[in-house]
Scaffold this active site. Structure first.
Site, PDB file in Angstrom:
ATOM      1  N   HIS A 175      -3.585   3.521   8.047  1.00 20.71           N
ATOM      2  CA  HIS A 175      -4.663   2.523   8.031  1.00 20.71           C
ATOM      3  C   HIS A 175      -4.528   1.676   9.295  1.00 20.71           C
ATOM      4  CE1 HIS A 175      -5.979   3.170   3.789  1.00 20.71           C
ATOM      5  NE2 HIS A 175      -4.735   3.612   3.672  1.00 20.71           N
TER       6      HIS A 175
ATOM      7  N   GLU B  37      -3.480   5.906  -7.947  1.00 20.29           N
ATOM      8  CA  GLU B  37      -2.456   5.025  -7.365  1.00 20.29           C
ATOM      9  C   GLU B  37      -2.096   3.961  -8.404  1.00 20.29           C
ATOM     10  OE1 GLU B  37      -1.649   2.376  -3.316  1.00 20.29           O
ATOM     11  OE2 GLU B  37      -3.609   3.286  -3.642  1.00 20.29           O
TER      12      GLU B  37
END
Length: 419
Positions: free
Chosen positions: A66, A217
């Site tokens: 990211h 997640e």
């Protein structure tokens, strides 16, 4: 000779230990000659350096990062340590994301990755960010600036619950297709997951885009988005590359249920990315309590079923993870120790090089040609390799050892209001 000192020019490195899996050999290691500087292995006039069994791995491919949020941690308020809490905290920082801020943070991150030995990278970009155009503009510029050093690829990222298959989603797909990227989404157990997922895959197919999902997640055992994804891909016959990351919920499910899901994943041909550093940080994180469950997905069971598995860095000093330096050796080292990979075969080096390169469509890092992209370590076997951080590693790009210059954190102090 100091281990890190390699002369430039045409030379031959002799007695280099290469994992057999990297070159399609059954042996654990193969001692090989590695030509540098565009010479050939049997070139008689080239100087020969005896590397005394030093291990070489291909340059790293980090397929889940990211970059847009990298290095924001120092200016973020202390927030809830969870996926949702991190999203809220990071969103509050978007006001600081000017062109200069993004350029400097992303360049800093790429310099770290390059110095550690990475040659290719995929970054997820949150398309709900109101500054999306600016972020993509900067990343596109970085793709050009860093060409020849780190190949960059972008994947869109949105919560699937926000995906409507409308004109804006079509424009996003078109834009990422134009950048040679992927279409991505976060899969949570929403009530209409299957129809939304089918619409998402149809849009990806229309634009010829591979897909890259965040899924499960969480340590909630009933979260089975990975299972739904595998079933849906098989049902509709989606034939473009499908990547899915995290899959932490598998570790909380019964053995029978988890392996049944993995059989479906294998049948669907999915590629799985494990993110051990960030998952260990976020999963079962509660104030004043030592975590019991760590969220490591079932990589050994995946490998046993022929499911391609990669490891990646994920976040770098942001709201999701206050640590990390985009060092893929650090990722492989921790993954090996956390998941007991030293007792699970010898082909795991491919999980940070060849396997992610194939998943993303990057060129495979060269190792034995005259201009290899590789990382040489002062270690002769797996135990020696993973016993130390290998801070004296040699990074070779296009057949020449680079000067490893890791940027100093002080460079960015003014972005955080420091002088």
């Amino acid at each position: 000779m100091e281990f890190r000192a390699l002369p430039r020019g045409a030379i031959i490195l002799d007695n280099v230990s290469i994992p057999g899996c990297i070159i399609g050999r059954p042996e654990d290691f193969v001692l090989a000659k590695v030509p540098l500087g565009s010479c050939v292995p049997d070139q008689e006039d080239a100087p020969v350096i005896d590397m005394q069994g030093a291990m070489a791995l291909p340059a790293f491919v980090d397929m889940h990062t990211h970059l847009d949020s990298a290095q924001t941690w120092p200016r973020l308020p202390t927030g809830e340590v969870s996926r949702d809490g991190a999203f809220k905290t990071l969103t509050s920082d978007h006001a600081h994301w000017t062109r200069d801020d993004l350029m400097r943070r992303i360049d800093f991150a790429l310099r770290c990755a390059f110095a550690h030995g990475t040659c290719a990278m995929r970054s997820h970009i949150d398309v709900s960010n109101p500054q999306l155009d600016l972020v993509l503009s900067v990343l596109d510029e970085m793709r050009t600036t860093w060409g020849g050093r780190i190949a960059l690829q972008a994947s869109s990222l949105t919560a699937l619950g926000r995906f409507d298959a409308d004109e804006r989603d079509a424009q996003i797909a078109s834009r990422f297709a134009g950048m040679g990227g992927a279409l991505g989404a976060i899969l949570d157990p929403i009530h209409d997951l299957r129809p939304r997922l089918k619409a998402f895959l149809r849009l990806a197919a229309l634009h010829g885009l591979p897909v890259d999902f965040h899924a499960d997640e969480t340590l909630v055992a009933t979260s089975e988005c990975l299972r739904v994804l595998a079933e849906t891909v098989t049902e509709i016959g989606f034939d473009l590359p499908v990547t899915v990351s995290h899959a932490c919920a598998l570790s909380a499910q019964s053995e029978a249920r988890a392996v049944q899901t993995l059989d479906l994943v294998a049948k669907a041909g999915l590629h799985v990315v494990s993110l051990p550093l960030v998952n260990l940080h976020l999963q079962d994180h509660q104030p004043g309590r030592t975590p019991r469950r760590r969220g490591m997905t079932l990589v050994q069971e995946m490998q046993a079923r022929g499911i391609p598995v990669s490891f990646a860095s994920d976040n770098m000093r942001d709201a999701y993870y206050p640590f990390g330096d985009l060092d893929m050796f650090d990722v492989l080292r921790d993954a090996t120790r956390i998941a007991h990979l030293n007792h699970a075969g010898t082909d795991w080096p491919k999980s940070v090089s060849q396997t992610p390169a194939q998943a993303c469509g990057f060129d495979l890092p060269d190792l034995l040609g005259g201009a290899p992209d590789m990382v040489i370590f002062n270690a002769r076997n797996w135990s020696e390799l993973f016993a130390r951080p290998q801070s004296d590693r040699i990074v070779v790009r296009s057949g020449q050892a680079i000067t490893r210059s890791i940027p100093q954190f002080q460079e960015l102090d003014d972005l955080y209001g420091r002088r």
